[in-house]
Motif scaffolding. Structure first.
Motif: not given
Length: 208
Positions: A110-120, A132-144
């Motif tokens: 549910e990474f759409d819940n990240l704050t604006a600063g954290a998302m940036k 060297h890192a893989v990120f797997i992320m889920t969201t209900n709101h791709l538009g965010k």
């Protein structure tokens, strides 16, 4: 119904998702590639198994290199664990040598819940871990999700194509309870109207 133990046991919601996920899991689709893409976004309505799939993807990706058991870092991005401190934690983690596996594997649920600063900052952390890192992320709101993050990811629509895609897992749940039901009744009585796997399995558990 037993929880799936590997990605090949997951009920996938549509053909495109199946092709992408199993392509990555078998190595037919190189991931991460050489184009700067080191993320996967699973997006779609709640209740259809995005998080369960996300938890199994790291080992599936690792198995394309070798089958050493790995443990991904899982982060639920609900407040208060959704700010810049989380990004700093992840950056510190991936700055170290991976003890097991080819990569550091980071799951952000549910990474759409990240704050604006954290998302940036996520964009910068993904760049930092590009090799060297893989990120797997889920969201209900791709538009965010900002374009700058989406551009670093393979994006997988996790919405079901039609109600019949859930017949196999619902049938398995019925069998586990020694129940039988026609496919038509499974769709009409258990899967619809929501076309949602979680709701369907909950109906199975409520059967007398």
């Amino acid at each position: 119904m037993a929880a799936p133990q590997n990605i090949h046991q997951v009920a996938l919601p549509n053909d495109n998702a199946k092709d992408l996920i199993l392509g990555i899991a078998t190595g037919k689709i190189p991931f991460p590639g050489t184009s700067g893409i080191n993320g996967i976004i699973l997006h779609g309505n709640t209740g259809n198994g995005k998080t369960a799939c996300a938890k199994l993807l790291p080992q599936a990706i690792q198995n394309t290199y070798n089958s050493v058991p790995i443990k991904a870092a899982f982060y639920d991005c609900t407040p208060p664990n959704n700010g810049k401190d989380l990004m700093e934690t992840i950056k510190t983690q991936i700055s170290m040598c991976a003890l097991n596996g080819e990569y550091h594997y980071i799951i952000l649920d549910e990474f759409d819940n990240l704050t604006a600063g954290a998302m940036k900052q996520l964009k910068s952390v993904m760049n930092f871990g590009q090799d060297h890192a893989v990120f797997i992320m889920t969201t209900n709101h791709l538009g965010k999700i900002p374009d700058a993050v989406q551009e670093r990811c393979k994006i997988i629509d996790y919405n079901p194509s039609c109600p019949t895609v859930w017949i196999p897992p619902v049938s398995q749940a019925l069998q586990a309870r020694a129940k039988t039901m026609s496919n038509t009744d499974i769709v009409n009585k258990l899967i619809l109207p929501e076309n949602n796997l979680r709701r369907a399995l909950d109906r199975v558990s409520a059967l007398p």
